[in-house]
Design a protein around this motif. Structure first.
Motif, PDB file in Angstrom:
ATOM      1  N   ASN A 165       0.812  -1.219   0.000  1.00 52.65           N
ATOM      2  CA  ASN A 165       0.000   0.000   0.000  1.00 52.65           C
ATOM      3  C   ASN A 165       0.844   1.267   0.000  1.00 52.65           C
ATOM      4  O   ASN A 165       0.410   2.320   0.462  1.00 52.65           O
ATOM      5  N   ARG A 170      -7.032 -12.459  -0.866  1.00 47.29           N
ATOM      6  CA  ARG A 170      -8.382 -11.949  -0.616  1.00 47.29           C
ATOM      7  C   ARG A 170      -9.385 -13.009  -0.192  1.00 47.29           C
ATOM      8  O   ARG A 170     -10.496 -12.665   0.220  1.00 47.29           O
ATOM      9  N   ASP A 196     -13.724  -9.939  -1.325  1.00 49.37           N
ATOM     10  CA  ASP A 196     -13.730  -9.283  -2.636  1.00 49.37           C
ATOM     11  C   ASP A 196     -13.882 -10.331  -3.730  1.00 49.37           C
ATOM     12  O   ASP A 196     -12.906 -10.838  -4.283  1.00 49.37           O
ATOM     13  N   LEU A 202     -11.898  -6.817   2.968  1.00 45.16           N
ATOM     14  CA  LEU A 202     -10.809  -6.565   2.027  1.00 45.16           C
ATOM     15  C   LEU A 202      -9.454  -6.909   2.627  1.00 45.16           C
ATOM     16  O   LEU A 202      -9.222  -6.696   3.823  1.00 45.16           O
ATOM     17  N   ALA A 253      -5.843  -3.814  -0.979  1.00 41.50           N
ATOM     18  CA  ALA A 253      -7.049  -4.194  -1.695  1.00 41.50           C
ATOM     19  C   ALA A 253      -6.938  -3.849  -3.179  1.00 41.50           C
ATOM     20  O   ALA A 253      -6.084  -3.061  -3.600  1.00 41.50           O
ATOM     21  N   TRP A 260     -11.444  -0.479  -4.850  1.00 38.20           N
ATOM     22  CA  TRP A 260     -11.889  -0.127  -3.502  1.00 38.20           C
ATOM     23  C   TRP A 260     -11.143   1.078  -2.938  1.00 38.20           C
ATOM     24  O   TRP A 260     -11.349   1.453  -1.792  1.00 38.20           O
ATOM     25  N   GLU A 313     -14.267   3.632   3.825  1.00 33.81           N
ATOM     26  CA  GLU A 313     -15.206   2.659   4.361  1.00 33.81           C
ATOM     27  C   GLU A 313     -16.430   2.513   3.459  1.00 33.81           C
ATOM     28  O   GLU A 313     -17.249   1.620   3.666  1.00 33.81           O
ATOM     29  N   LEU A 326     -17.065  -1.087   3.594  1.00 36.86           N
ATOM     30  CA  LEU A 326     -15.794  -1.797   3.449  1.00 36.86           C
ATOM     31  C   LEU A 326     -15.117  -1.994   4.800  1.00 36.86           C
ATOM     32  O   LEU A 326     -15.066  -1.069   5.623  1.00 36.86           O
ATOM     33  N   ARG A 362     -11.411  -3.348   6.165  1.00 38.54           N
ATOM     34  CA  ARG A 362     -10.060  -3.604   5.650  1.00 38.54           C
ATOM     35  C   ARG A 362      -9.155  -4.221   6.708  1.00 38.54           C
ATOM     36  O   ARG A 362      -9.204  -3.839   7.883  1.00 38.54           O
ATOM     37  N   GLN A 363      -8.282  -5.131   6.254  1.00 38.17           N
ATOM     38  CA  GLN A 363      -7.227  -5.635   7.133  1.00 38.17           C
ATOM     39  C   GLN A 363      -6.308  -4.483   7.528  1.00 38.17           C
ATOM     40  O   GLN A 363      -6.024  -3.594   6.722  1.00 38.17           O
ATOM     41  N   THR A 364      -5.821  -4.521   8.754  1.00 35.02           N
ATOM     42  CA  THR A 364      -4.855  -3.512   9.188  1.00 35.02           C
ATOM     43  C   THR A 364      -3.414  -3.956   8.951  1.00 35.02           C
ATOM     44  O   THR A 364      -2.493  -3.152   9.059  1.00 35.02           O
ATOM     45  N   VAL A 378     -10.363  -7.726  10.749  1.00 37.32           N
ATOM     46  CA  VAL A 378     -11.614  -7.528  10.026  1.00 37.32           C
ATOM     47  C   VAL A 378     -12.771  -8.176  10.775  1.00 37.32           C
ATOM     48  O   VAL A 378     -13.844  -7.583  10.948  1.00 37.32           O
TER      49      VAL A 378
END
Length: 662
Positions: free
Chosen positions: A324, A520, A585, A603, A607, A611, A616, A626, A628-630, A638
């Motif tokens: 990311n 995913r 997803d 997600l 992602a 998205w 969110e 949404l 999301r994984q941290t 999640v």
């Protein structure tokens, strides 16, 4: 003097006939009579070079140069000896000295090009080869090596022309057929590359580089078992060849045999520390394993050896995408494109980061490079590709190109296409054909297996945002743009019966063929906490043995409907009776969003582009939320918030239904 000349001439004939020991003896006799005979020293040096005795070769050729420093051929041979010793820069100086003495010396020009190419100076190497061709237009080595230099410089079409000319000049050369195969592979013409590799093997059975190219040509055709067999055949003949272990790793990686691929990469690096191809392949393996920083380190090693290689910069960029870190990813793609502006994979990958950051105008424009990056289209256009102009009564074919979820997401643009004054036919996967047929503006739906319809222009569904100049926030149609059949909704209401609990559909598995599925999708056991939320009635949205097996092992907290939802019209009907859909997803998330049903999408950390980042909500689907994984792979981050919010929702629903009951 005449005796020496005759002895040297006789010795050269013996040497050319393969009677090297006799030739060497004659040269020695000449030197006994005249230790300063430079030609004898040179010929003895050539024998030592051919034998692989590089120290003796160097000493003998240096003697020739000392006695006759005005002979260009001596410097050329000395350069070959130094190049064989790995002293490329010194070899370059020798070739340049030979060319000062004889500027049109073809062999020295070719060797100089080889030395410059070995140093990664491809443009200068190409100049040397061109000069060799000007000096000797029928020199196949110059054309073949020029092809190698141009290919390394990214000039693949020109490279192929040179390789073809080399083969024309010397059709019986296995080496030139090998180079031609390599050139064809760069243009993704894998079937033709296979033919040339097999031709090289017919000319020279067991030739290692021909087997190597054959394996890569087969890999390009996704014939992985055959590719592996060819690669292992090459390794049997050259087990110490680092590049062959690297090639094997790439074949194993394509087969998802990550452990074996990693071992092959590391063996390659043992044999040749710093080998850029092996480091690049190891980086790809580590990236596939989710070991992103280790992968980035390997790509950095590869770039240290080959800083101008666009492919490696692109690979490093994809690692930053997986983390990311999109600004860093874009910087990597910029480096790649500075070096090779038409590098298709880099431009396609850049589109992913641009879209993820919400830069839709540039992102969708770059997304058109997906065809070049893949090397093919799922459907070869047979008519003009639509440019967005008024259709004026013409028929347009919109065709699906990727997964079911993509088709559902982008069919939203069909009404606007129809509004441009045309008749819209959609070619979609059989699984979604019936439900897509209900979209406004769609006149007919066919499947790829159907008889080809008659039409005037065509467009891929995922190209429509670019063609129409649309962004998700400016989508032409409000949701829902898909509708569930009323009769099927009625059927599911009866099947579900009455109840006071919150009804939630759950999808946790994606398409195993999708390269992102590992990140995913999840296992039902990872979602066990959801089963403990009171007041919830869970329903599986999957069909198939894998999901059914997980449901059976789950302890009864989720209901499996078997094959009853195999038809998407039935799945849509079921969704119409549920209070909430929870999905990873995958296709059910898109179907629920397109139907306007409440859907919470789980997600992965990095992602998919659609998205966006850190949101969110989704501009594509107003009814979607949404989660999301941290951190990569952390589904607990999640599931915890999901369970908490579903618990609150279930309590609210219970109170509402209890009030209605009373």
């Amino acid at each position: 003097m005449k005796v020496a000349v005759k002895s040297l001439e006789r010795g050269l004939r013996l040497q050319q006939a393969g009677r090297v020991a006799e030739a060497e003896s004659l040269y020695g006799e000449v030197l006994e009579r005249n230790p300063a005979n430079a030609d004898a020293w040179h010929l003895l040096g050539r024998i030592a070079l051919d034998r692989g005795d590089l120290p003796s070769a160097a000493a003998r050729v240096l003697q020739a140069v000392r006695h006759r420093p005005d002979i260009p051929g001596f410097y050329n041979t000395l350069g070959e000896v130094l190049a064989a010793q790995g002293r490329i820069r010194d070899a370059t100086l020798c070739y340049q000295q030979a060319l000062q003495l004889e500027p049109a010396f073809t062999a020295a020009l070719v060797n100089l090009g080889n030395a410059l190419q070995a140093e990664g100076r491809y443009g200068q190497a190409a100049v040397a080869y061109w000069k060799a061709i000007q000096a000797q237009p029928d020199c196949p080595e110059a054309f073949s090596n020029l092809g190698n230099a141009l290919r390394a410089d990214g000039r693949h079409e020109e490279a192929l022309d040179c390789c073809l000319e080399a083969v024309r000049l010397r059709p019986g050369s296995a080496a030139f057929a090998v180079n031609l195969a390599a050139g064809l592979m760069q243009l993704r013409r894998f079937a033709e590359a296979e033919q040339q590799a097999r031709r090289a093997l017919a000319l020279h059975p067991g030739l290692v580089e021909a087997l190597s190219n054959l394996s890569m040509a087969l890999k390009g055709q996704q014939r992985y078992e055959e590719a592996e067999a060819a690669c292992r055949a090459a390794l049997e003949r050259a087990p110490q060849a680092a590049h062959l272990h690297s090639n094997l790793a790439s074949v194993l990686l394509d087969q998802k045999r990550l452990g074996d691929a990693e071992a092959a990469c590391r063996r390659s690096l043992e044999l040749r520390p710093g080998h850029p191809e092996a480091a690049n392949s190891l980086g790809a393996v580590l990236r596939a394993q989710g070991r992103f920083e280790d992968a980035a380190e390997q790509f950095a090693f590869a770039l240290a050896a080959q800083p101008d290689r666009a492919e490696t910069w692109t690979n490093l960029g994809t690692v930053r995408q997986a983390q990311n870190r999109h600004d860093e990813a874009l910087a990597c793609f910029a480096e790649a494109l500075t070096r090779q502006p038409q590098h298709a994979k880099s431009r396609f990958c850049r589109s992913m980061s641009l879209l993820t950051q919400g830069d839709f105008a540039r992102g969708f424009a770059e997304y058109e490079w997906r065809w070049e990056a893949a090397g093919c289209r799922p459907r070869v256009p047979s008519k003009a590709v639509w440019d967005g102009a008024a259709l004026d009564g013409r028929t347009i074919l919109l065709y699906a190109e990727q997964g079911l979820g993509d088709t559902i997401q982008f069919i939203r643009y069909a009404p606007e296409v129809a509004a441009r004054g045309g008749r819209v036919i959609v070619e979609a996967q059989a699984a979604v054909a019936a439900i897509v047929a209900g979209v406004a503006g769609v006149a007919a739906v066919v499947t790829p297996e159907s008889e080809p319809p008659s039409f005037d222009v065509e467009a891929a569904l995922l190209s429509l945002p670019h063609i129409l100049g649309r962004t998700p926030g400016a989508a032409p149609g409000e949701t829902p743009y898909l509708k569930a059949d009323r009769a099927r909704i009625g059927h599911w209401r009866q099947a579900l019966g009455s109840g006071r609990r919150l009804r939630v559909g759950l999808a946790w598995l994606g398409n195993p063929l999708n390269e992102s599925d590992r990140a995913r999708s999840t296992d039902l056991t990872a979602l066990q906490a959801l089963g403990g939320v009171p007041g919830v009635e869970w329903h599986s949205l999957h069909v198939g043995a894998k999901a059914r097996g997980q449901v059976e092992q789950a302890g009864g907290w989720i209901r499996d409907w078997g094959e009853e939802t195999a038809d998407l019209r039935d799945l849509a009907g079921l969704m119409g009776c549920l209070d909430l859909i929870v999905s990873v997803d995958t296709m059910p998330a898109h179907l629920a969003g397109a139907l306007g049903r409440p859907v919470w999408t789980m997600l992965p950390f990095a992602a998919d582009w659609r998205w966006l980042l850190a949101r969110e909500d989704s501009p594509w689907y107003p009814s979607m939320r949404l989660f999301r994984q941290t951190a990569p792979g952390d589904w607990d981050s999640v599931v915890g918030p999901l369970a908490e919010k579903i618990s609150w929702l279930a309590a609210q629903e219970f109170r509402q239904r209890d009030d209605e009951h009373n």
